[in-house]
Design a protein around this motif. Structure first.
Motif, PDB file in Angstrom:
ATOM      1  N   LYS A   1      16.306  83.542 -63.149  1.00 20.08           N
ATOM      2  CA  LYS A   1      15.357  84.587 -64.525  1.00 20.08           C
ATOM      3  C   LYS A   1      14.575  83.594 -65.338  1.00 20.08           C
ATOM      4  O   LYS A   1      13.894  83.807 -65.526  1.00 20.08           O
ATOM      5  CB  LYS A   1      16.320  84.929 -65.204  1.00 20.08           C
TER       6      LYS A   1
ATOM      7  N   ASN B   1      14.683  92.206 -72.005  1.00 19.58           N
ATOM      8  CA  ASN B   1      15.287  91.909 -70.338  1.00 19.58           C
ATOM      9  C   ASN B   1      14.087  92.720 -69.172  1.00 19.58           C
ATOM     10  O   ASN B   1      14.309  93.235 -68.431  1.00 19.58           O
ATOM     11  CB  ASN B   1      16.260  92.462 -69.880  1.00 19.58           C
TER      12      ASN B   1
ATOM     13  N   ARG C   1      18.162  91.490 -66.078  1.00 18.68           N
ATOM     14  CA  ARG C   1      19.064  90.784 -67.364  1.00 18.68           C
ATOM     15  C   ARG C   1      20.320  90.352 -65.961  1.00 18.68           C
ATOM     16  O   ARG C   1      21.186  88.951 -66.806  1.00 18.68           O
ATOM     17  CB  ARG C   1      20.062  92.140 -67.912  1.00 18.68           C
TER      18      ARG C   1
END
Ligand SMILES: *Cc1c(COP(=O)(O)O)cnc(C)c1O
Ligand code: SF4
Length: 399
Positions: free
Chosen positions: A398, A108, A117
């Motif tokens: 993300k 990550n 994360r």
């Protein structure tokens, strides 16, 4: 300082130091114990402790401030604080579960120094230096590798990454210990982060209030206040770490509007007893520090002898339940190895479940049902869509 309820004792100045040197965090950093010789001047070492120093630099660096070394027993190797700071021969033994990167951080790690994360928050590792190398450290893959303060291009790339991911609303400065850098370096990083409009909260994870409380100067606090809201996450593991000096540092933070939270780690033979957890939590709360997490120790390399069992940690949690104020009670959490994220554990109070009826038995034995309204009666608030954009921003953070 308020000193009515608990006594926070002044730590004696080590032999050969002046009062002025002792209070200077740079002096504490400069004169920290790093070699077997340094340790022998401070502690009566047993033969097995001496042999633990053989090749230890290849395993995990050794370093302790004289201030923190003073808190440990000079003779007794089983002393809790001594266990935190003293290398042990079992660190070099391959044990049950050994992971260099138990939190799966390398998976990550989109750009050097950033660990992303969870969707709405990320870590920024601004230095790998600590003033004390705790033997149970979970980040041995990064900590103490002589990389020091992040380089200009690493800072630029990190800032760019966070800017490009507006779902990141919180940045957690970590390391190493972010408060081992200078006020100017810290101010520079915080200034850059504050230029990013999507960053709301900044956290600083630090063990300095524990191992070098001299670091919490009025100048530092001014920098933190300037970039508010900045939260400080400390890492006290044992009530004996709460000295006059650390209490003074913590109160200085809180008095200047910096909220402080504590994350402790359950350690075998160090703090795995309900009396210790209670004493630590109550003293912290009295100093206006919220006990936040009680972590299960990660299976980091060379930590088998320091890890508590989950069974014992749960036992301690259930003994505290009902007797320790919710304000003082930390969340017990286990990081699922290899980057699975945090998993909370609470005592199980539910003894049966039947459609909309759940039966509970409370911490001191009271048993009763809770009857939920039927599903068709459940309606969502009319105005929820007002907040939808904010929610969606995080869902994609993300990417
Ligand atoms: C623990 C952790 C956080 C912070 O989690 P909180 O539950 O908000 O304290 C963020 N990022 C990573 C990678 C973590 O391991
Ligand atoms: S202060 Fe934190 S990062 Fe540094 S050695 Fe201790 S646990 Fe690891």
């Amino acid at each position: 300082m308020s000193r009515a309820v608990f006594e926070f004792k002044k730590t004696p100045v080590a032999t050969g130091a002046t009062e002025l040197q002792w209070k200077d965090w740079h002096w504490q950093m400069r004169t920290s114990l790093k070699s077997l010789n340094d340790f022998q001047a401070f502690f009566k070492l047993h033969d097995s402790e001496v042999s633990a120093f053989d090749g230890i630099d290849n395993t995990f660096n050794v370093r302790v401030t004289q201030y923190y070394a003073t808190l440990a027993d000079q003779r007794f190797s089983e002393d809790p604080i001594r266990k935190i700071l003293m290398p042990h021969k079992l660190e070099k033994v391959t044990g049950l579960q050994q992971m260099l990167d138990p939190l799966g951080e390398k998976k990550n790690n989109p750009t050097a120094r950033v660990i992303h994360r969870y969707s709405d928050r990320c870590l920024l590792l601004i230095t790998d230096v600590c003033s004390v190398y705790c033997r149970f450290c979970t980040r041995k893959h990064f900590t103490g590798q002589e990389q020091a303060f992040l380089k200009q291009d690493e800072l630029e790339n990190s800032i760019q990454y966070i800017k490009n991911h507006p779902g990141i609303r919180e940045v957690i400065l970590s390391g190493g210990d972010p408060l081992t850098v200078s006020d100017e370096q810290l101010d520079r990083v915080l200034t850059r982060l504050r230029e990013i409009p999507s960053v709301e909260i900044i956290r600083i994870g630090t063990r300095m209030p524990v191992v070098c409380p001299q670091r919490i100067t009025p100048e530092l606090v001014k920098v933190l206040r300037k970039h508010k809201p900045v939260f400080v996450m400390t890492h006290f593991n044992h009530p004996r770490e709460l000295t006059y000096e650390s209490a003074e540092g913590l109160e200085r933070l809180v008095d200047h509007g910096v909220p402080v939270f504590n994350q402790m780690v359950m350690l075998n033979g160090v703090n795995n007893h309900e009396t210790i957890v209670q004493a630590l939590s109550r003293r912290l709360l009295y100093l206006r520090v919220k006990p936040y997490y009680m972590f299960q120790c990660d299976p980091s390399e060379g930590t088998d002898h320091l890890r508590n069992s989950i069974e014992d940690s749960l036992e301690i949690q259930s003994r505290l339940w009902g007797h320790l104020s919710g304000l003082a009670m930390p969340h017990y959490s286990i990081d699922i190895p290899n980057g699975g994220g945090k998993a909370y554990k609470v005592p199980n109070f539910e003894i049966s479940k039947n459609e909309n009826v759940r039966t509970f038995k409370g911490w001191d034995g009271v048993q009763e049902d809770y009857i939920s309204p039927p599903a068709e009666q459940i309606k969502k608030p009319l105005d929820w869509e007002l907040y939808l954009d904010e929610w969606l921003r995080i869902q994609n953070s993300k990417k």
